[in-house]
Design a protein around this motif. Structure first.
Motif, short mmCIF file in Angstrom:
data_model
loop_
_atom_site.label_atom_id
_atom_site.label_comp_id
_atom_site.label_asym_id
_atom_site.label_seq_id
_atom_site.Cartn_x
_atom_site.Cartn_y
_atom_site.Cartn_z
N ARG A 137 6.59 -9.59 11.24
CA ARG A 137 6.90 -9.04 9.99
C ARG A 137 5.60 -8.41 9.14
O ARG A 137 5.24 -7.34 9.05
N ALA A 138 4.92 -9.47 8.96
CA ALA A 138 3.65 -9.76 8.31
C ALA A 138 2.44 -8.96 8.88
O ALA A 138 1.71 -7.98 8.44
N GLN A 139 2.43 -9.00 10.24
CA GLN A 139 1.48 -8.24 11.10
C GLN A 139 1.68 -6.87 11.21
O GLN A 139 0.81 -6.17 10.94
N MET A 140 2.87 -6.66 11.28
CA MET A 140 3.26 -5.20 11.33
C MET A 140 3.13 -4.51 9.92
O MET A 140 2.58 -3.26 10.04
N ALA A 141 3.24 -5.11 9.01
CA ALA A 141 3.25 -4.45 7.68
C ALA A 141 1.62 -4.10 7.40
O ALA A 141 1.26 -2.90 7.21
N GLN A 142 0.60 -5.19 8.02
CA GLN A 142 -0.64 -4.83 7.85
C GLN A 142 -1.15 -3.53 8.60
O GLN A 142 -2.10 -2.71 8.45
N ARG A 143 -0.57 -3.66 10.07
CA ARG A 143 -1.02 -2.49 10.91
C ARG A 143 -0.42 -1.37 10.41
O ARG A 143 -1.03 -0.12 10.48
N LEU A 144 0.82 -1.07 9.87
CA LEU A 144 1.64 0.06 9.25
C LEU A 144 0.68 0.50 7.99
O LEU A 144 0.40 1.92 7.76
N ASN A 145 0.14 -0.20 7.13
CA ASN A 145 -0.46 0.07 5.92
C ASN A 145 -1.90 0.59 6.25
O ASN A 145 -2.18 1.42 5.66
N ASN A 146 -2.28 0.08 7.41
CA ASN A 146 -3.75 0.61 7.71
C ASN A 146 -3.45 2.06 8.18
O ASN A 146 -4.54 2.79 8.02
N ILE A 147 -2.41 2.23 8.91
CA ILE A 147 -2.44 3.76 9.04
C ILE A 147 -1.87 4.67 7.94
O ILE A 147 -2.33 5.89 7.81
N GLY A 148 -1.15 4.20 7.00
CA GLY A 148 -0.67 4.67 5.63
C GLY A 148 0.72 5.24 6.19
O GLY A 148 1.18 6.23 5.53
N LEU A 149 1.38 4.67 7.01
CA LEU A 149 2.76 5.08 7.32
C LEU A 149 3.94 4.35 6.39
O LEU A 149 3.98 2.84 6.57
N MET B 232 0.79 -1.32 -0.08
CA MET B 232 -0.08 -0.15 0.15
C MET B 232 0.98 1.25 0.00
O MET B 232 1.83 1.51 0.69
N ARG B 233 0.50 2.30 -0.59
CA ARG B 233 1.43 3.31 -0.80
C ARG B 233 0.70 4.26 0.20
O ARG B 233 -0.13 4.56 1.13
N ALA B 234 2.01 4.80 1.06
CA ALA B 234 2.02 5.72 2.12
C ALA B 234 1.18 6.83 1.94
O ALA B 234 1.32 7.49 1.02
N SER B 235 0.29 7.15 2.70
CA SER B 235 -0.75 8.39 2.46
C SER B 235 -0.23 9.37 3.60
O SER B 235 -0.64 10.44 3.41
N LEU B 236 0.33 8.98 4.69
CA LEU B 236 0.78 9.99 5.85
C LEU B 236 2.02 10.48 5.42
O LEU B 236 3.07 9.80 5.66
N GLN B 237 2.01 11.73 4.85
CA GLN B 237 3.31 12.21 4.53
C GLN B 237 4.11 13.25 5.75
O GLN B 237 3.49 13.90 6.17
N LEU B 238 5.19 12.83 6.20
CA LEU B 238 5.88 13.52 7.28
C LEU B 238 7.34 13.78 6.92
O LEU B 238 8.25 12.90 7.25
#
Length: 266
Positions: free
Chosen positions: A24-36, A1-7
């Motif tokens: 790693r897979a679990q964290m990828a999903q969690r971070l993608n949900n945030i868009g980070l 997923m492309r990051a949507s949270l631009q910092l």
């Protein structure tokens, strides 16, 4: 997923052992949900590299501080965080967000992160999660959050921000290993750092009782008899008073209701 949270200016590193694919897979999903957006930092495997890294440990000091010997996983964890700091210094970024691979994010995590970065002038290391955070002393408010120093234990290094300037100053002082990295940096009086927490914490560790460092339900941790652990309590008391005197000298020992001014996002 492309990051949507631009910092801009922020580096995000997820510390993960190569063999911990499920985490790693679990964290990828969690971070993608945030868009980070983030990078995976291959954690240093203390078990595989224990002999090589052992010279970086002051075994006597570690036993004095903790009342026990060091675990291979603790050596790897410590060096993994130092590796993350060095990657920040090797980059053009000004702030680093370090995440361990057992973090669960609350719905306000993105808001908390943006608020933290807008208030970067008020902290050197800012914890976004905790294991312990005892006797908080509010330094002021960042938006809807309390910026806290701690008189008591402030452990857990699963999610925190560190500035480039702080990493540059601390790195040369961090070896040899004398305590777990979160315990070492509790000693704000030694390092003269604004090591604060953002409360309510916007994420929390959740490893289901299985740690890659201490094992399932701390099975890898051997608890020596009390007569061998007394130094730990001496050191805890020394650090407690060290923090109290340091916070007093710095004018941080008493709670403040100040609304700290936040810069507009760039």
């Amino acid at each position: 997923m492309r990051a949507s949270l631009q910092l801009p200016g922020l580096m995000v590193l997820l510390i993960n052992l190569d063999r911990s694919t499920q985490r790693r897979a679990q964290m990828a999903q969690r971070l993608n949900n945030i868009g980070l957006g983030y990078q995976v930092l291959s954690a240093i495997d203390g078990s595989a590299q224990c002999e090589q890294l052992q010279p970086t440990v002051d075994a006597g000091a570690f036993r004095w501080h903790t009342g026990r010997g060091i675990l291979p996983g603790e050596i790897g964890c410590y060096h993994s965080h130092l590796k993350a700091w060095q990657l920040l210094l090797d980059s053009p970024c000004q702030v680093l967000l370090v995440l361990e691979d057992d973090m669960v994010f609350k719905p306000d995590f993105a808001q908390a992160l943006v608020t933290s970065l807008r208030g970067v002038e008020y902290w050197d290391i800012l914890k976004l999660a905790k294991i312990r955070a005892k006797q908080p002393v509010r330094q002021g408010f960042l938006g809807d959050y309390s910026l806290n120093a701690y008189i008591g234990a402030a452990t857990g290094f699963g999610a925190y921000l560190i500035t480039r300037k702080t990493a540059q100053r601390l790195l040369p002082q961090m070896l040899p290993i004398r305590a777990p990295i979160d315990r070492e940096l509790e000693r704000v009086h030694r390092y003269d750092i604004r090591h604060f927490g953002l409360e309510p914490f916007p994420c929390q560790p959740h490893d289901e009782g299985v740690s890659t460092i201490t094992g399932e339900n701390f099975s890898k941790v051997t608890r020596p008899p009390l007569r061998q652990r007394w130094t730990k309590y001496v050191e805890q008391t020394r650090n407690l008073f060290g923090r109290i005197f340091y916070l007093f000298r710095r004018g941080r020992l008493f709670a403040s209701n100040t609304n700290l001014q936040l810069r507009s996002p760039t």
